[in-house]
Scaffold this active site. Structure first.
Site, PDB file in Angstrom:
ATOM      1  N   ARG A  12       5.269  11.312  11.208  1.00  0.00           N
ATOM      2  CA  ARG A  12       4.261  10.317  10.817  1.00  0.00           C
ATOM      3  C   ARG A  12       4.800   8.914  11.092  1.00  0.00           C
ATOM      4  NH1 ARG A  12       2.057   9.602   5.649  1.00  0.00           N
ATOM      5  NH2 ARG A  12       4.012  10.147   4.620  1.00  0.00           N
ATOM      6  N   ILE A  85      11.096   5.898   2.068  1.00  0.00           N
ATOM      7  CA  ILE A  85       9.991   5.822   1.109  1.00  0.00           C
ATOM      8  C   ILE A  85      10.028   4.462   0.412  1.00  0.00           C
ATOM      9  CG2 ILE A  85       9.928   8.311   0.672  1.00  0.00           C
ATOM     10  CD1 ILE A  85      11.462   7.737  -1.979  1.00  0.00           C
ATOM     11  N   THR A  86       8.902   4.103  -0.185  1.00  0.00           N
ATOM     12  CA  THR A  86       8.874   2.918  -1.052  1.00  0.00           C
ATOM     13  C   THR A  86       8.449   3.337  -2.458  1.00  0.00           C
ATOM     14  OG1 THR A  86       6.590   2.477  -0.399  1.00  0.00           O
ATOM     15  CG2 THR A  86       8.299   1.219   0.737  1.00  0.00           C
ATOM     16  N   GLN A 141      13.187  -8.558  -0.485  1.00  0.00           N
ATOM     17  CA  GLN A 141      11.744  -8.702  -0.709  1.00  0.00           C
ATOM     18  C   GLN A 141      11.449  -8.527  -2.182  1.00  0.00           C
ATOM     19  OE1 GLN A 141       8.912  -9.418   1.169  1.00  0.00           O
ATOM     20  NE2 GLN A 141       7.911  -9.275  -0.828  1.00  0.00           N
ATOM     21  N   GLN A 144      10.891  -5.182  -4.236  1.00  0.00           N
ATOM     22  CA  GLN A 144      11.582  -4.104  -3.518  1.00  0.00           C
ATOM     23  C   GLN A 144      13.102  -4.190  -3.705  1.00  0.00           C
ATOM     24  OE1 GLN A 144      10.186  -4.205   0.693  1.00  0.00           O
ATOM     25  NE2 GLN A 144       9.331  -2.209   0.178  1.00  0.00           N
ATOM     26  N   TYR A 147      14.433  -0.830  -2.415  1.00  0.00           N
ATOM     27  CA  TYR A 147      14.292  -0.663  -0.958  1.00  0.00           C
ATOM     28  C   TYR A 147      15.188  -1.651  -0.215  1.00  0.00           C
ATOM     29  CZ  TYR A 147      11.545  -0.071   3.404  1.00  0.00           C
ATOM     30  OH  TYR A 147      11.119   0.179   4.701  1.00  0.00           O
ATOM     31  N   LYS A 151      18.151  -0.496   2.290  1.00  0.00           N
ATOM     32  CA  LYS A 151      18.081  -0.863   3.713  1.00  0.00           C
ATOM     33  C   LYS A 151      19.241  -1.771   4.104  1.00  0.00           C
ATOM     34  CE  LYS A 151      14.395   1.437   4.962  1.00  0.00           C
ATOM     35  NZ  LYS A 151      14.439   2.450   6.035  1.00  0.00           N
ATOM     36  N   TYR A 179       7.025  -5.883   9.589  1.00  0.00           N
ATOM     37  CA  TYR A 179       5.861  -5.167   9.040  1.00  0.00           C
ATOM     38  C   TYR A 179       5.082  -4.525  10.197  1.00  0.00           C
ATOM     39  CZ  TYR A 179       6.794  -6.800   4.351  1.00  0.00           C
ATOM     40  OH  TYR A 179       7.375  -7.001   3.128  1.00  0.00           O
TER      41      TYR A 179
HETATM   42  N1  CAA Z   1       7.985 -13.718  -5.234  1.00  0.00           N
HETATM   43  C1  CAA Z   1       8.197 -14.032  -6.543  1.00  0.00           C
HETATM   44  N2  CAA Z   1       7.409 -13.566  -7.527  1.00  0.00           N
HETATM   45  C2  CAA Z   1       6.388 -12.784  -7.190  1.00  0.00           C
HETATM   46  C3  CAA Z   1       6.122 -12.420  -5.854  1.00  0.00           C
HETATM   47  C4  CAA Z   1       6.972 -12.943  -4.856  1.00  0.00           C
HETATM   48  N3  CAA Z   1       6.775 -12.648  -3.564  1.00  0.00           N
HETATM   49  N4  CAA Z   1       5.038 -11.616  -5.844  1.00  0.00           N
HETATM   50  C5  CAA Z   1       4.648 -11.479  -7.112  1.00  0.00           C
HETATM   51  N5  CAA Z   1       5.438 -12.200  -7.932  1.00  0.00           N
HETATM   52  C6  CAA Z   1       5.343 -12.352  -9.358  1.00  0.00           C
HETATM   53  C7  CAA Z   1       3.933 -12.702  -9.761  1.00  0.00           C
HETATM   54  O1  CAA Z   1       3.728 -14.090  -9.698  1.00  0.00           O
HETATM   55  C8  CAA Z   1       3.892 -12.186 -11.193  1.00  0.00           C
HETATM   56  O2  CAA Z   1       4.566 -13.091 -12.047  1.00  0.00           O
HETATM   57  P1  CAA Z   1       4.070 -13.295 -13.561  1.00  0.00           P
HETATM   58  O3  CAA Z   1       4.125 -11.922 -14.221  1.00  0.00           O
HETATM   59  O4  CAA Z   1       5.065 -14.258 -14.126  1.00  0.00           O
HETATM   60  O5  CAA Z   1       2.680 -13.825 -13.440  1.00  0.00           O
HETATM   61  C9  CAA Z   1       4.789 -10.941 -11.157  1.00  0.00           C
HETATM   62  O6  CAA Z   1       5.615 -11.092  -9.967  1.00  0.00           O
HETATM   63  C10 CAA Z   1       3.982  -9.672 -11.034  1.00  0.00           C
HETATM   64  O7  CAA Z   1       3.160  -9.765  -9.871  1.00  0.00           O
HETATM   65  P2  CAA Z   1       1.944  -8.783  -9.626  1.00  0.00           P
HETATM   66  O8  CAA Z   1       0.878  -8.990 -10.637  1.00  0.00           O
HETATM   67  O9  CAA Z   1       1.567  -8.828  -8.173  1.00  0.00           O
HETATM   68  O10 CAA Z   1       2.622  -7.399  -9.982  1.00  0.00           O
HETATM   69  P3  CAA Z   1       2.131  -5.974  -9.661  1.00  0.00           P
HETATM   70  O11 CAA Z   1       2.928  -5.106 -10.568  1.00  0.00           O
HETATM   71  O12 CAA Z   1       0.668  -5.849  -9.614  1.00  0.00           O
HETATM   72  O13 CAA Z   1       2.624  -5.752  -8.138  1.00  0.00           O
HETATM   73  C11 CAA Z   1       4.164  -5.251  -6.422  1.00  0.00           C
HETATM   74  C12 CAA Z   1       3.955  -5.890  -7.798  1.00  0.00           C
HETATM   75  C13 CAA Z   1       3.814  -3.750  -6.465  1.00  0.00           C
HETATM   76  C14 CAA Z   1       5.630  -5.384  -6.073  1.00  0.00           C
HETATM   77  C15 CAA Z   1       3.241  -5.963  -5.395  1.00  0.00           C
HETATM   78  O14 CAA Z   1       3.451  -7.355  -5.507  1.00  0.00           O
HETATM   79  C16 CAA Z   1       3.537  -5.542  -3.992  1.00  0.00           C
HETATM   80  O15 CAA Z   1       3.133  -4.462  -3.551  1.00  0.00           O
HETATM   81  N6  CAA Z   1       4.234  -6.373  -3.221  1.00  0.00           N
HETATM   82  C17 CAA Z   1       4.556  -6.088  -1.834  1.00  0.00           C
HETATM   83  C18 CAA Z   1       5.972  -5.697  -1.713  1.00  0.00           C
HETATM   84  C19 CAA Z   1       6.233  -5.427  -0.246  1.00  0.00           C
HETATM   85  O16 CAA Z   1       6.285  -6.332   0.584  1.00  0.00           O
HETATM   86  N7  CAA Z   1       6.424  -4.163   0.113  1.00  0.00           N
HETATM   87  C20 CAA Z   1       6.624  -3.815   1.472  1.00  0.00           C
HETATM   88  C21 CAA Z   1       6.075  -2.438   1.692  1.00  0.00           C
HETATM   89  S1  CAA Z   1       6.107  -2.007   3.417  1.00  0.00           S
HETATM   90  C22 CAA Z   1       7.722  -1.708   3.725  1.00  0.00           C
HETATM   91  O17 CAA Z   1       8.551  -1.655   2.901  1.00  0.00           O
HETATM   92  C23 CAA Z   1       8.077  -1.472   5.174  1.00  0.00           C
HETATM   93  C24 CAA Z   1       9.089  -2.424   5.626  1.00  0.00           C
HETATM   94  O18 CAA Z   1      10.235  -2.040   5.825  1.00  0.00           O
HETATM   95  C25 CAA Z   1       8.712  -3.833   5.912  1.00  0.00           C
END
Ligand code: CAA
Length: 240
Positions: A12, A85-86, A141, A144, A147, A151, A179
């Site tokens: 996949r 995995i994430t 990140q 993460q 992760y 990595k 990404y």
């Molecule tokens: N930097 C700093 N603080 C952050 C932030 C950031 N980038 N993003 C969110 N926050 C803070 C928010 O402001 C919030 O703060 P408060 O509680 O003080 O208000 C707190 O973190 C919680 O934020 P959320 O409400 O968004 O929290 P959530 O629990 O709903 O979601 C999460 C959190 C699941 C991590 C979501 O933000 C997310 O999915 N983020 C993406 C992470 C990412 O980039 N993953 C990559 C996946 S793909 C991959 O991994 C492949 C690869 O190799 C590139």
């Protein structure tokens, strides 16, 4: 004689593109997968590439799985550690289980797999190991910690093994995809994803095939003097 390539998480996403590209480049390919039988069966039907099910997080399963691949196709010349995995969560909400699952698969999985092909590669004085790390292992990140740590660890093992393998004809390199448009990235909430895409100078997600072409190069004889290196393929999102 065609060389044998084993790709973890190879049915996949980025792994599937790597399996297909290596197959097209003339390798006999084994695609490992951990859980999604339906996707693996579809991949096998569509590509004719053999699929093998085990979890890279389980050392004994890796040993047995690799023995089966080698009995079917021959000794593994090229190992692509792609399975990952994430379990994203902000650190204050991350559970020990979320930490462990990601470390076990994304980092210990690389040990489990590589350790079980390393002796054979040393004996045969040839090997190619390509570790699929991530931009988030380079820059970190939010959401993460698990992760990013795993990595970054993949980059560490790459550099250590490059030094150990060089005299035995084994190269060990890493690719850090940015990404890429796979299920893993599409699972990120849309609003968060759109903010990420806005930070990519290329203005788009990458394609799995763009990573697969890097792997084919690193696996080739042309790349024999390249070891311990990292190719960043991220559309300009981060420079090291
Ligand atoms: N930097 C700093 N603080 C952050 C932030 C950031 N980038 N993003 C969110 N926050 C803070 C928010 O402001 C919030 O703060 P408060 O509680 O003080 O208000 C707190 O973190 C919680 O934020 P959320 O409400 O968004 O929290 P959530 O629990 O709903 O979601 C999460 C959190 C699941 C991590 C979501 O933000 C997310 O999915 N983020 C993406 C992470 C990412 O980039 N993953 C990559 C996946 S793909 C991959 O991994 C492949 C690869 O190799 C590139």
């Amino acid at each position: 004689m065609s060389r044998v390539a084993l790709v973890t998480g190879g049915s996949r996403g980025i792994g599937a593109a790597i399996s297909i590209a290596l197959n097209k480049a003339g390798y006999k390919v084994a695609a490992n997968y951990a859980g999604n039988d339906e996707a693996a069966a579809k991949f096998k039907d569509e590509t004719g590439i053999a699929v093998y099910k085990w979890s890279v997080a389980d050392y004994e399963a890796c040993k047995e799985g690799i023995a089966k691949v080698e009995a079917d196709l021959g000794p593994v010349d090229v190992l692509v550690n792609n399975a990952g995995i994430t379990r994203d969560a902000m650190f204050h909400r991350m559970t020990p289980e979320q930490w462990r699952e990601v470390i076990d698969t994304n980092l210990t999985g690389v040990f489990n797999m590589t350790h079980n092909v390393w002796g054979g590669m040393r004996d045969r004085k040839f090997g190619r190991v390509v570790n699929i790390s991530s931009i988030n292992g380079q820059k970190g990140q939010a959401g993460q910690a698990n992760y990013s740590a795993a990595k970054a660890g993949d980059l560490g093992i790459t550099k250590a093994l490059a030094q150990e393998g060089a005299r035995a004809g084994i190269t060990v390199n890493a690719i850090c995809p940015g990404y890429i448009g796979t299920d893993m990235v599409m699972a990120v909430p849309e609003d968060v994803r759109n903010k990420i895409i806005a930070q990519i100078p290329a203005g788009r997600l990458g394609e799995p095939e763009e990573i697969a072409r890097c792997v084919v190069f690193l696996a080739s004889d042309d790349a024999g003097f390249i070891t311990g290196s990292t190719i960043s393929a991220n559309g300009g999102q981060f420079f090291v």
